[in-house]
Design a protein around this motif. Structure first.
Motif, PDB file in Angstrom:
ATOM      1  N   GLU A  89      21.455   0.601  -4.178  1.00 52.38           N
ATOM      2  CA  GLU A  89      21.200  -0.783  -4.617  1.00 52.38           C
ATOM      3  C   GLU A  89      21.567  -1.822  -3.569  1.00 52.38           C
ATOM      4  O   GLU A  89      21.027  -2.912  -3.575  1.00 52.38           O
ATOM      5  N   HIS A  90      22.458  -1.491  -2.665  1.00 50.14           N
ATOM      6  CA  HIS A  90      22.940  -2.450  -1.671  1.00 50.14           C
ATOM      7  C   HIS A  90      22.099  -2.497  -0.401  1.00 50.14           C
ATOM      8  O   HIS A  90      22.206  -3.449   0.363  1.00 50.14           O
ATOM      9  N   ILE A  91      21.286  -1.470  -0.186  1.00 48.29           N
ATOM     10  CA  ILE A  91      20.557  -1.398   1.085  1.00 48.29           C
ATOM     11  C   ILE A  91      19.044  -1.428   0.923  1.00 48.29           C
ATOM     12  O   ILE A  91      18.332  -1.652   1.893  1.00 48.29           O
ATOM     13  N   VAL A  92      18.576  -1.243  -0.281  1.00 51.45           N
ATOM     14  CA  VAL A  92      17.135  -1.151  -0.509  1.00 51.45           C
ATOM     15  C   VAL A  92      16.471  -2.519  -0.333  1.00 51.45           C
ATOM     16  O   VAL A  92      17.032  -3.551  -0.699  1.00 51.45           O
ATOM     17  N   SER A  93      15.275  -2.512   0.242  1.00 53.56           N
ATOM     18  CA  SER A  93      14.544  -3.768   0.440  1.00 53.56           C
ATOM     19  C   SER A  93      13.891  -4.213  -0.867  1.00 53.56           C
ATOM     20  O   SER A  93      13.655  -3.406  -1.774  1.00 53.56           O
ATOM     21  N   GLU A  94      13.584  -5.488  -0.932  1.00 56.05           N
ATOM     22  CA  GLU A  94      12.919  -6.031  -2.115  1.00 56.05           C
ATOM     23  C   GLU A  94      11.529  -5.402  -2.268  1.00 56.05           C
ATOM     24  O   GLU A  94      11.074  -5.167  -3.388  1.00 56.05           O
ATOM     25  N   ARG A  95      10.889  -5.111  -1.168  1.00 55.80           N
ATOM     26  CA  ARG A  95       9.564  -4.467  -1.215  1.00 55.80           C
ATOM     27  C   ARG A  95       9.651  -3.097  -1.886  1.00 55.80           C
ATOM     28  O   ARG A  95       8.811  -2.739  -2.713  1.00 55.80           O
ATOM     29  N   THR A  96      10.678  -2.325  -1.522  1.00 53.01           N
ATOM     30  CA  THR A  96      10.859  -1.009  -2.127  1.00 53.01           C
ATOM     31  C   THR A  96      11.169  -1.137  -3.614  1.00 53.01           C
ATOM     32  O   THR A  96      10.631  -0.381  -4.429  1.00 53.01           O
ATOM     33  N   VAL A  97      11.983  -2.101  -3.987  1.00 54.30           N
ATOM     34  CA  VAL A  97      12.305  -2.330  -5.396  1.00 54.30           C
ATOM     35  C   VAL A  97      11.026  -2.643  -6.174  1.00 54.30           C
ATOM     36  O   VAL A  97      10.806  -2.109  -7.271  1.00 54.30           O
ATOM     37  N   GLU A  98      10.183  -3.482  -5.618  1.00 53.50           N
ATOM     38  CA  GLU A  98       8.924  -3.826  -6.282  1.00 53.50           C
ATOM     39  C   GLU A  98       8.019  -2.598  -6.440  1.00 53.50           C
ATOM     40  O   GLU A  98       7.369  -2.442  -7.475  1.00 53.50           O
ATOM     41  N   ARG A  99       7.975  -1.745  -5.439  1.00 51.98           N
ATOM     42  CA  ARG A  99       7.166  -0.518  -5.528  1.00 51.98           C
ATOM     43  C   ARG A  99       7.732   0.422  -6.597  1.00 51.98           C
ATOM     44  O   ARG A  99       6.992   1.032  -7.347  1.00 51.98           O
ATOM     45  N   MET A 100       9.047   0.544  -6.635  1.00 49.93           N
ATOM     46  CA  MET A 100       9.681   1.373  -7.668  1.00 49.93           C
ATOM     47  C   MET A 100       9.309   0.849  -9.048  1.00 49.93           C
ATOM     48  O   MET A 100       8.960   1.617  -9.938  1.00 49.93           O
ATOM     49  N   ARG A 101       9.408  -0.473  -9.200  1.00 46.92           N
ATOM     50  CA  ARG A 101       9.064  -1.107 -10.480  1.00 46.92           C
ATOM     51  C   ARG A 101       7.612  -0.811 -10.838  1.00 46.92           C
ATOM     52  O   ARG A 101       7.305  -0.464 -11.992  1.00 46.92           O
ATOM     53  N   ALA A 102       6.719  -0.912  -9.879  1.00 43.42           N
ATOM     54  CA  ALA A 102       5.295  -0.651 -10.123  1.00 43.42           C
ATOM     55  C   ALA A 102       5.046   0.805 -10.515  1.00 43.42           C
ATOM     56  O   ALA A 102       4.288   1.081 -11.452  1.00 43.42           O
ATOM     57  N   VAL A 103       5.679   1.720  -9.829  1.00 42.30           N
ATOM     58  CA  VAL A 103       5.508   3.137 -10.136  1.00 42.30           C
ATOM     59  C   VAL A 103       6.023   3.443 -11.550  1.00 42.30           C
ATOM     60  O   VAL A 103       5.362   4.151 -12.311  1.00 42.30           O
ATOM     61  N   LEU A 104       7.165   2.897 -11.904  1.00 41.35           N
ATOM     62  CA  LEU A 104       7.694   3.111 -13.250  1.00 41.35           C
ATOM     63  C   LEU A 104       6.775   2.510 -14.298  1.00 41.35           C
ATOM     64  O   LEU A 104       6.560   3.112 -15.362  1.00 41.35           O
ATOM     65  N   HIS A 105       6.223   1.330 -14.003  1.00 41.16           N
ATOM     66  CA  HIS A 105       5.308   0.682 -14.938  1.00 41.16           C
ATOM     67  C   HIS A 105       4.057   1.538 -15.138  1.00 41.16           C
ATOM     68  O   HIS A 105       3.552   1.654 -16.246  1.00 41.16           O
ATOM     69  N   GLU A 106       3.543   2.132 -14.051  1.00 41.72           N
ATOM     70  CA  GLU A 106       2.363   3.004 -14.137  1.00 41.72           C
ATOM     71  C   GLU A 106       2.626   4.237 -14.964  1.00 41.72           C
ATOM     72  O   GLU A 106       1.730   4.739 -15.639  1.00 41.72           O
ATOM     73  N   LYS A 107       3.860   4.739 -14.935  1.00 41.63           N
ATOM     74  CA  LYS A 107       4.223   5.948 -15.691  1.00 41.63           C
ATOM     75  C   LYS A 107       4.238   5.712 -17.201  1.00 41.63           C
ATOM     76  O   LYS A 107       4.096   6.641 -17.972  1.00 41.63           O
ATOM     77  N   LYS A 108       4.440   4.443 -17.597  1.00 45.00           N
ATOM     78  CA  LYS A 108       4.580   4.152 -19.037  1.00 45.00           C
ATOM     79  C   LYS A 108       3.266   3.932 -19.696  1.00 45.00           C
ATOM     80  O   LYS A 108       2.271   3.670 -19.242  1.00 45.00           O
TER      81      LYS A 108
END
Length: 123
Positions: free
Chosen positions: A104-123
């Motif tokens: 959580e301390h080193i991840v970029s905002e771009r990576t966080v957004e991609r993670m969010r998108a991938v999780l959203h696609e899974k639902k």
């Protein structure tokens, strides 16, 4: 203002202790993180100087509006990363929790957004 990883850990811990107990004291933070009370006191001084916490009557520690905003952002990243690690990578909860705490301390905002998108696609 950019704060160190340890400062982010303190903000997140204050937020979680506040949600759990209502009020937060330096000793609560020390016990939660396994740090000495003098270390916590020094860190609170740094966070206070940065405008992220206030220490009020009887040593109660509160997040300022900016501190609360930052703590919620950090905690939100933590929750998202843990969910991603468990849902997408099938990691167990304990491993996901430990890794999310560090990532959580080193991840970029771009990576966080991609993670969010991938999780959203899974639902």
């Amino acid at each position: 203002m950019k704060i160190q990883e340890s400062g982010e850990n303190y903000l997140e811990t204050i937020l979680l202790l506040e949600m759990r107990n209502g009020v937060v004291h330096a000793v609560d933070i020390a016990n939660e993180l396994g740090y000495s009370k003098p270390s916590v006191t020094r860190a609170m001084g740094v966070l206070k100087k940065a405008g992220l916490v206030d220490q009020v009557a009887y040593g109660t520690i509160r997040l300022t509006d900016e501190g609360r905003k930052r703590a919620n952002e950090i905690y939100g990243r933590h929750v998202l990363i843990k969910e991603f690690l468990m849902s997408v990578l099938s990691l167990d909860a304990e491993t996901a929790e430990t890794d999310a705490c560090r990532i959580e301390h080193i991840v970029s905002e771009r990576t966080v957004e991609r993670m969010r998108a991938v999780l959203h696609e899974k639902k």
